[in-house]
Design an enzyme around this catalytic site. Structure first.
Site, mmCIF file in Angstrom:
data_model
loop_
_atom_site.group_PDB
_atom_site.id
_atom_site.type_symbol
_atom_site.label_atom_id
_atom_site.label_comp_id
_atom_site.label_asym_id
_atom_site.label_seq_id
_atom_site.Cartn_x
_atom_site.Cartn_y
_atom_site.Cartn_z
ATOM 1 N N HIS A 154 33.716 13.166 8.270
ATOM 2 C CA HIS A 154 33.776 14.590 7.941
ATOM 3 C C HIS A 154 34.961 14.883 7.040
ATOM 4 C CE1 HIS A 154 33.536 18.966 8.494
ATOM 5 N NE2 HIS A 154 32.293 18.734 8.889
ATOM 6 N N HIS A 155 34.747 15.818 6.093
ATOM 7 C CA HIS A 155 35.786 16.129 5.107
ATOM 8 C C HIS A 155 37.013 16.784 5.752
ATOM 9 C CE1 HIS A 155 37.484 16.390 1.281
ATOM 10 N NE2 HIS A 155 36.636 17.174 0.640
ATOM 11 N N SER A 156 36.872 17.309 6.957
ATOM 12 C CA SER A 156 38.028 17.854 7.653
ATOM 13 C C SER A 156 38.995 16.755 8.092
ATOM 14 C CB SER A 156 37.580 18.654 8.881
ATOM 15 O OG SER A 156 36.840 17.835 9.780
ATOM 16 N N ILE A 170 39.318 13.640 6.155
ATOM 17 C CA ILE A 170 39.817 12.915 4.996
ATOM 18 C C ILE A 170 39.446 13.643 3.725
ATOM 19 C CG2 ILE A 170 39.763 10.594 6.028
ATOM 20 C CD1 ILE A 170 37.088 10.182 4.531
ATOM 21 N N MET A 174 29.243 18.878 5.871
ATOM 22 C CA MET A 174 30.477 18.709 5.108
ATOM 23 C C MET A 174 31.120 17.339 5.340
ATOM 24 S SD MET A 174 31.227 21.434 3.234
ATOM 25 C CE MET A 174 29.510 21.592 2.754
#
Length: 503
Positions: free
Chosen positions: A140-142, A144, A21
């Protein structure tokens, strides 16, 4: 420690071996005139001397294990970051082509981030033809979302081509902003306080949220009302299980060209982007004899971040629109897309800003549950494909005197969604990044070429109609003409603008 917001934490929860992710950005620079042969080597060494690492680059998971990052997602500050690990210098065999660059970035994007370290990597890639080099950064999308990622990288660059000794991305501090509820310490008292605030907000917004979700349920039962609901898209080749290997393709067009077509057709820029993507997907599936009878649907992230908010983390909502892929007539297809997005915007705008995060979680929870339960790609998708349009910098930017020529987004995919299309504007261009599963969608790079041919076709249809309109009267909607899409013999000689970087 700093707790993660609910939406940020969800990206950690759905991470798996096949579905990393993280998201990335590919930036292509031209070397400054008279740059020495050691320019990039010296630049990398200078970047690594910036030992002070700003947030969010300095954050690592407090509990990086599988269980810890799901039940107790929180950031801690890494005081001893190994920049030799995070910053990597690679080279293409000179002269490296766009295709070879695409293959390398596809491979780099397929690799997982190390959860025991800060969740980012930066790759400087030299050897690109025409005296250019590339900078590929993934995070990681957590940490940004698309908007905050663009802003994060933009702060590093300069409008001054003569500026040197610039800071690397991880050393540039974000502007100060007022702390939000999710910035509180990860303590018991903080958790209780945040839970109390969330319950109060949920109670206040419950009637509005219930009304919005009821409206979606009604639209699913009565599709003739025009609002596209979740789970109404068909199962297609885009919606099967995925493997870990990714494939990247890119394309770019002048913004003025797209804006002109939007004006001629009384559409928005987003409508034109959706039309190009929908038309390319229609032809791609026709080639495989797998075009569904009902229209594909697009999940469209919508930025809900305040304009002056320079923070990171995910602050998006979603709307769902039809791509009208079942419509053979191009102009009728554009009209259906325009009407669908209009209804979706009206639906979203009826909700107050404070309710959008809760609405997004309610809308996306079936998708997240599909992924966490292993049912993603095994049942009807919430929507068929994710299509984003992210505004980027409008002026020419430089790093250490090297001109930024293009900037492409490299996004994430998951089970049930084997394709992600993200557009990013920069300096008068709109850059498309197609991220797909190498195994689920073979020959995915054709989509990049098909968007160009769809653009050519739309120009041919709209321009003659516009010339026939009297100059002193408002333009009427152009009459539909028979399409050329879906027939190879009619499009084989079409011009192929831009470049697809992966074969």
């Amino acid at each position: 420690m700093k707790r993660l917001g609910t939406l940020d934490a969800s990206w950690l929860a759905v991470e798996s071996d096949d579905t990393p992710m993280h998201v990335g950005t590919l930036q292509i620079f031209s070397l400054p005139e008279n740059a020495p042969d050691t320019f990039l080597r010296d630049m990398v060494q200078r970047m690594k001397t910036a030992r002070e690492v700003a947030s969010p680059w300095c954050y690592k998971l407090a509990f990086p294990g599988n269980l810890g990052r799901v039940i107790a997602p929180a950031w801690s500050v890494d005081e001893e970051i190994d920049l030799d690990y995070h910053v990597r210098h690679s080279a293409l065999p000179k002269p490296g082509s766009e295709r070879e660059l695409g293959i390398l970035v596809s491979r780099l994007h397929s690799n997982h981030l190390d959860f025991h370290r800060p969740l980012w990597e930066c790759h400087i890639i030299e050897g690109l033809e025409n005296n250019r080099f590339a900078l590929y950064t993934k995070m990681h999308h957590s940490m940004i979302d698309g908007i905050s990622g663009v802003r994060l990288m933009q702060r590093v660059l300069s409008t001054n081509p003569d500026e040197t000794n610039m800071l690397p991305p991880w050393a540039v501090r974000p502007e100060q902003r007022r702390a939000s509820k999710t910035d509180r310490e990860a303590s018991v008292a903080g958790a209780v306080s945040q839970a109390r605030d969330a319950l109060k907000l949920q109670a206040d917004m419950a009637p509005r949220l219930w009304g919005a979700m009821s409206r979606l349920v009604q639209s699913a039962r009565h599709p003739e009302d025009g609002l596209t609901a979740p789970f109404t898209g068909p199962v297609s080749p885009l919606n099967h299980r995925v493997t870990a290997q990714r494939r990247l393709a890119t394309q770019h067009y002048r913004l003025a060209r797209l804006r002109h077509l939007a004006k001629l057709s009384h559409s928005s820029m987003n409508d034109i982007v959706l039309y190009l993507c929908g038309t390319a997907l229609r032809r791609f599936l026709l080639d495989q004899h797998e075009l569904p009878d009902s229209p594909l649907t697009a999940g469209i992230p919508v930025n809900i971040r305040p304009a002056d908010d320079e923070g990171t983390g995910t602050q998006i909502s979603f709307m769902i629109a039809s791509l009208a892929t079942d419509e053979a007539d191009p102009l009728a297809r554009l009209e259906q897309i325009r009407e669908s997005t209009r209804r979706a915007k009206e639906h979203l705008q009826k909700l107050p800003r404070k309710a959008l995060t809760q609405y997004t979680m309610m809308l996306m929870s079936p998708y997240i549950l599909q992924l966490m339960s292993g049912m993603g790609g095994r049942m009807r998708p919430v929507f068929n494909v994710t299509i984003s349009n992210v505004p980027g910098p409008s002026r020419t930017l430089y790093y250490e005197g090297a001109r930024l020529e293009a900037m492409y987004p490299v996004s994430l995919i998951a089970h049930g969604g084997a394709l992600n299309i993200t557009c990013l504007s920069y300096d008068g261009s709109l850059n498309f990044g197609f991220t797909g599963c190498r195994d689920t969608l073979p020959s995915m790079q054709r989509l990049a070429v098909y968007t160009g041919e769809a653009l050519d076709e739309l120009e041919r249809l709209l321009e003659p109609a516009a010339e026939q309109q009297p100059s002193d009267k408002p333009a009427r909607k152009p009459r539909a003409r028979k399409p050329a899409t879906g027939n190879r013999s009619k499009t084989a000689n079409a011009r192929k603008p831009g470049t697809a970087t992966e074969e």
